[in-house]
Design an enzyme around this catalytic site. Sequence first.
Site, PDB file in Angstrom:
ATOM      1  N   MET A   1       5.871  -1.298   1.783  1.00 50.16           N
ATOM      2  CA  MET A   1       5.128  -2.385   2.389  1.00 50.16           C
ATOM      3  C   MET A   1       5.912  -3.654   2.088  1.00 50.16           C
ATOM      4  SD  MET A   1       1.112  -3.497   2.100  1.00 50.16           S
ATOM      5  CE  MET A   1       1.141  -4.476   0.608  1.00 50.16           C
ATOM      6  N   SER A   2       6.414  -4.306   3.108  1.00 51.99           N
ATOM      7  CA  SER A   2       7.299  -5.454   2.922  1.00 51.99           C
ATOM      8  C   SER A   2       6.570  -6.609   2.250  1.00 51.99           C
ATOM      9  CB  SER A   2       7.856  -5.908   4.270  1.00 51.99           C
ATOM     10  OG  SER A   2       8.642  -4.898   4.861  1.00 51.99           O
ATOM     11  N   ALA A   3       7.344  -7.480   1.638  1.00 53.80           N
ATOM     12  CA  ALA A   3       6.788  -8.654   0.978  1.00 53.80           C
ATOM     13  C   ALA A   3       6.093  -9.556   1.999  1.00 53.80           C
ATOM     14  CB  ALA A   3       7.895  -9.420   0.260  1.00 53.80           C
TER      15      ALA A   3
END
Length: 401
Positions: free
Chosen positions: A76-78
């Site tokens: 899950m990307s920043a």
Amino acid sequence: MMAIDDSTVRDPDVLRAAMVRALRDQDGIRSEPVAAAFATVPRHLFAPDAPVEVVYDLHRTVPVKQDENGLELSVMSAAHLQAVMLEQAGVEPGMRALEIGSGGVNAAYLAELVGKQGEVITVDIDRDVIDRARRCLDDAGYPQVRTVLADGEGGVPDSAPYDLIIVTAAAWDIPPSWIDGLTPTGRLVVPLTVCGTTRSIAFDRDGEGLVSRSYSLARFVPMQGEGAAKERKVMLRGGVAVQSDDARVTLDAQALNSALDTPRLDRWSGEAYDQPDELELYLTLNLSSPARLHAANDVVERGLVEASALFGVPALVSEDSFAYRTRRENAATGGFESGVVAHGPDAQALADEYVTLLRRWARDHRRRGAATLRYLPNPAPAPLPRNPVLRRHGTVTATWH
């Protein structure tokens, strides 16, 4: 980590509000629609096993799936990166949007932005990842988002054309399905990787090809399947490696390792070292034989390679020599001065080319957003533009203003 008044607070609503404020302060969020989307989506429901303070941290990713060696296949990307890309996308109500690379939460943000009259489809090559995204979207209240198990290289043609295609994995190339899948005024936002340097680029249609409208720093797990990177990496010795995705670049591990044993040549540009991300992009796209040099911390501590290589640095290579960027303190240039370290029989020539580029960038292009990138689908134009980046499906070019 974002600053909040009470470090013991773990209430998702409090953390989400703090995240939105911090994203505004750091220019991740620049518009009210994106702010509203981030304030609404319950981000923690898309990472139920992660600490809630990590989920709402601006700059931390959350692992979703790893391979048997611990390599991250999906994350899950920043939040900051997601916000920047959604601002690049310019999403409007009623749009049809395709997300390539699914984690769930970014599709939920898109669903908020396109509204009830819009449509969001998210696709992933990994069944575990897409099934997880489906569960999380349902739990968070986004059943309208369509999830598709497929190789993103082929897009999702049955619902094309799209007003927006947003890619959330590092792409080595831009397949025809993505360009053909856009409306005439459609936008593609893609983390495009060239020789280890990745930028999130917002492309608009430009005839048969694409032209950039903006670009930003980005870091993603690489594409899988047909779109996987065509990259070579050679170990010179323990803790020192050189990589390149340009098939025209010769990587002779033995010869380059021998070069590392030769006396180093230092050349200084007399120019300030700043805006390293912009400089890195310029060097990567203008060096005549580009590669990327990596060195482990212990190698740097021994003084064999400069610290600039710790996270990878643009390198210029020949069959038996290489050069790379470094810096030194110099008050006359405002703090630091850029320079070059070169090794091998061709050290002088490589250092000359590299220093020329450092000076040209400092003189003519030392600002943010100076590049315009184009993607030209095959067949490649003749004659080729200067320093083209050749890919399987087309050619990347850059001009600097």
